[in-house]
Design an enzyme around this catalytic site. Structure first.
Site, PDB file in Angstrom:
ATOM      1  N   GLY A  65       7.538   7.405  -2.596  1.00 55.03           N
ATOM      2  CA  GLY A  65       8.475   7.337  -1.477  1.00 55.03           C
ATOM      3  C   GLY A  65       8.904   5.947  -1.040  1.00 55.03           C
ATOM      4  CB  ILE A  66       8.926   4.421   2.360  1.00 55.67           C
ATOM      5  CG1 ILE A  66       9.888   5.403   3.044  1.00 55.67           C
ATOM      6  CG2 ILE A  66       9.066   3.024   2.960  1.00 55.67           C
ATOM      7  CD1 ILE A  66       9.624   5.620   4.531  1.00 55.67           C
ATOM      8  N   GLY A  67       7.174   3.350  -0.054  1.00 53.47           N
ATOM      9  CA  GLY A  67       6.421   2.248  -0.664  1.00 53.47           C
ATOM     10  C   GLY A  67       6.940   1.915  -2.051  1.00 53.47           C
ATOM     11  CB  THR A  75      -0.954   0.026   1.215  1.00 52.56           C
ATOM     12  OG1 THR A  75      -0.193   0.177   2.419  1.00 52.56           O
ATOM     13  CG2 THR A  75      -1.809  -1.236   1.284  1.00 52.56           C
ATOM     14  CE1 TYR A 105       3.352   9.348  10.830  1.00 54.12           C
ATOM     15  CE2 TYR A 105       5.277   9.941  12.128  1.00 54.12           C
ATOM     16  CZ  TYR A 105       4.715   9.299  11.042  1.00 54.12           C
ATOM     17  OH  TYR A 105       5.511   8.613  10.165  1.00 54.12           O
TER      18      TYR A 105
HETATM   19  N1  LIG Z   1       9.710   9.623   5.013  1.00 54.82           N
HETATM   20  C1  LIG Z   1       9.976   9.482   6.286  1.00 54.82           C
HETATM   21  O1  LIG Z   1      10.886  10.150   6.791  1.00 54.82           O
HETATM   22  C2  LIG Z   1       9.232   8.479   7.126  1.00 54.82           C
HETATM   23  C3  LIG Z   1       9.764   8.149   8.383  1.00 54.82           C
HETATM   24  C4  LIG Z   1       9.119   7.224   9.169  1.00 54.82           C
HETATM   25  C5  LIG Z   1       7.962   6.595   8.725  1.00 54.82           C
HETATM   26  N2  LIG Z   1       7.452   6.945   7.506  1.00 54.82           N
HETATM   27  C6  LIG Z   1       6.231   6.236   7.101  1.00 54.82           C
HETATM   28  O2  LIG Z   1       6.455   5.622   5.850  1.00 54.82           O
HETATM   29  C7  LIG Z   1       5.232   5.525   5.124  1.00 54.82           C
HETATM   30  C8  LIG Z   1       5.415   6.109   3.732  1.00 54.82           C
HETATM   31  O3  LIG Z   1       5.775   7.475   3.858  1.00 54.82           O
HETATM   32  P1  LIG Z   1       6.603   8.261   2.733  1.00 54.82           P
HETATM   33  O4  LIG Z   1       7.617   9.059   3.417  1.00 54.82           O
HETATM   34  O5  LIG Z   1       6.991   7.336   1.639  1.00 54.82           O
HETATM   35  O6  LIG Z   1       5.479   9.279   2.272  1.00 54.82           O
HETATM   36  P2  LIG Z   1       4.850   9.645   0.842  1.00 54.82           P
HETATM   37  O7  LIG Z   1       5.911   9.716  -0.192  1.00 54.82           O
HETATM   38  O8  LIG Z   1       4.022  10.837   1.135  1.00 54.82           O
HETATM   39  O9  LIG Z   1       3.939   8.392   0.559  1.00 54.82           O
HETATM   40  C9  LIG Z   1       2.766   8.151   1.265  1.00 54.82           C
HETATM   41  C10 LIG Z   1       2.038   7.059   0.515  1.00 54.82           C
HETATM   42  O10 LIG Z   1       0.857   6.725   1.236  1.00 54.82           O
HETATM   43  C11 LIG Z   1      -0.249   6.762   0.336  1.00 54.82           C
HETATM   44  N3  LIG Z   1      -1.442   7.169   1.046  1.00 54.82           N
HETATM   45  C12 LIG Z   1      -1.606   8.187   1.917  1.00 54.82           C
HETATM   46  N4  LIG Z   1      -2.865   8.241   2.354  1.00 54.82           N
HETATM   47  C13 LIG Z   1      -3.525   7.230   1.722  1.00 54.82           C
HETATM   48  C14 LIG Z   1      -4.861   6.757   1.754  1.00 54.82           C
HETATM   49  N5  LIG Z   1      -5.790   7.333   2.532  1.00 54.82           N
HETATM   50  N6  LIG Z   1      -5.174   5.691   0.982  1.00 54.82           N
HETATM   51  C15 LIG Z   1      -4.252   5.108   0.188  1.00 54.82           C
HETATM   52  N7  LIG Z   1      -2.980   5.509   0.120  1.00 54.82           N
HETATM   53  C16 LIG Z   1      -2.619   6.557   0.882  1.00 54.82           C
HETATM   54  C17 LIG Z   1       0.132   7.787  -0.710  1.00 54.82           C
HETATM   55  O11 LIG Z   1      -0.573   7.525  -1.912  1.00 54.82           O
HETATM   56  P3  LIG Z   1      -1.490   8.678  -2.616  1.00 54.82           P
HETATM   57  O12 LIG Z   1      -0.537   9.813  -2.866  1.00 54.82           O
HETATM   58  O13 LIG Z   1      -1.956   8.011  -3.840  1.00 54.82           O
HETATM   59  O14 LIG Z   1      -2.548   8.992  -1.629  1.00 54.82           O
HETATM   60  C18 LIG Z   1       1.619   7.515  -0.869  1.00 54.82           C
HETATM   61  O15 LIG Z   1       1.832   6.477  -1.774  1.00 54.82           O
HETATM   62  C19 LIG Z   1       4.183   6.233   5.972  1.00 54.82           C
HETATM   63  O16 LIG Z   1       3.464   5.282   6.726  1.00 54.82           O
HETATM   64  C20 LIG Z   1       5.017   7.126   6.887  1.00 54.82           C
HETATM   65  O17 LIG Z   1       4.353   7.422   8.094  1.00 54.82           O
HETATM   66  C21 LIG Z   1       8.057   7.867   6.711  1.00 54.82           C
END
Ligand SMILES: NC(=O)c1ccc[n+]([C@@H]2O[C@H](COP(=O)([O-])OP(=O)(O)OC[C@H]3O[C@@H](n4cnc5c(N)ncnc54)[C@H](OP(=O)(O)O)[C@@H]3O)[C@@H](O)[C@H]2O)c1
Length: 256
Positions: A17-19, A12, A154
């Site tokens: 980003g990470i995904g 998901t 968060y």
């Molecule tokens: N980057 C960091 O520093 C960091 C650190 C610790 C943990 N994390 C965790 O890592 C995960 C990914 O974060 P990221 O940094 O890669 O952020 P990101 O680039 O903003 O990606 C977030 C992803 O989640 C999806 N998403 C958000 N809300 C959604 C919803 N309601 N339904 C379906 N998809 C949804 C977005 O897809 P759409 O754009 O299509 O909605 C996007 O693919 C998150 O759980 C975040 O809390 C990130």
């Protein structure tokens, strides 16, 4: 490189980003499967980059019907699922992180819905579609291991996700389904542009770099390698664990 050869995977938030880093790492190890997200443009471009063995399924992880559609569509195309990455989450659209004096009831609910409730139901709805012996990986955060101004809700949601990882492992023991979490530190993804105006992004990234003993942000590819480990047979004795992948941040007391 074939640690996940022909394994059916679902990620998901695999469109950013990470995904996306995890999806690329899985693909590089021979996996097939689906990525899910709401944004059709990034979903299509991610699928194009991943190539023919991955499909994109549009949907909102806070909507249980969308989750059902994700799993049914994946299983129809590839069969039952071997590895699920519950990654979608982070910043809620239009609601920045803030301190308790400014948080509204709606803001609280939306953060909990996206970062905790959706994680639980992303797992629950997957169960009929998972193979016995599957691996579930929940993306938590090192925010769960420390305090940061404005990030309380968060962080509490992500701490609960780590708790889910432990508890669900026991719930699913009879099916030999392993559940583990990864707690990333500051990873260079588009999330920073969702937290602050574009002209402040570099400044905010630098704050996190200064707090990280390795002196840099992590990459989505590095979290991808950690996820490959948890999804593969290299981690068959690891159950209910949380892997901190944060360049040493949460355990450090840095004096500059
Ligand atoms: N980057 C960091 O520093 C960091 C650190 C610790 C943990 N994390 C965790 O890592 C995960 C990914 O974060 P990221 O940094 O890669 O952020 P990101 O680039 O903003 O990606 C977030 C992803 O989640 C999806 N998403 C958000 N809300 C959604 C919803 N309601 N339904 C379906 N998809 C949804 C977005 O897809 P759409 O754009 O299509 O909605 C996007 O693919 C998150 O759980 C975040 O809390 C990130």
């Amino acid at each position: 490189m074939s640690k996940l050869k022909n394994k059916v995977t679902v990620i998901t938030g695999g469109n950013s980003g990470i995904g996306f880093g995890i999806a690329e790492a899985f693909k590089n190890e021979g996996a097939v499967g689906a990525i899910a997200g709401r944004n059709e443009t990034t979903l299509n471009s991610a699928v194009e980059t991943l190539g023919g063995n991955f499909i994109g399924v549009k949907g909102d992880v806070t909507n249980l019907d969308d989750l059902e559609n994700l799993y049914r569509t994946t299983a129809d195309k590839f069969g039952k699922i071997d590895a699920l990455v519950v990654n979608a989450g982070g910043v809620v659209d239009g609601i920045p992180l803030m301190t308790i004096t400014d948080v509204t009831e709606e803001g609280y609910d939306r953060y909990m819905d996206l970062n905790l409730k959706s994680a639980y139901f992303t797992v629950k709805k997957s169960l009929p579609y998972l193979n016995d012996g599957a691996s579930i990986i929940l993306i938590a955060s090192n925010a769960a291991h420390r305090a940061a101004p404005g990030a309380t809700i968060y962080a509490a949601a992500k701490a609960a996700v780590i708790s889910l990882g432990r508890g669900l492992s026991l719930d699913l023991l009879s099916r030999r389904i392993r559940v583990n979490t990864i707690s990333p530190g500051s990873i260079d993804t588009p999330v920073f542009g969702k937290m602050v105006p574009q002209d402040l992004v570099d400044q905010v990234k630098q704050i996190w770099i200064d707090l990280t003993p390795l002196g840099r942000q992590g990459t989505p590819a590095e979290i991808g390698k950690t996820a490959v480990f948890l999804a593969s047979d290299d981690s068959t004795f690891i159950v209910g664990a949380d892997i901190l992948a944060d360049g040493g941040m949460a355990n450090a007391f840095l004096v500059k």
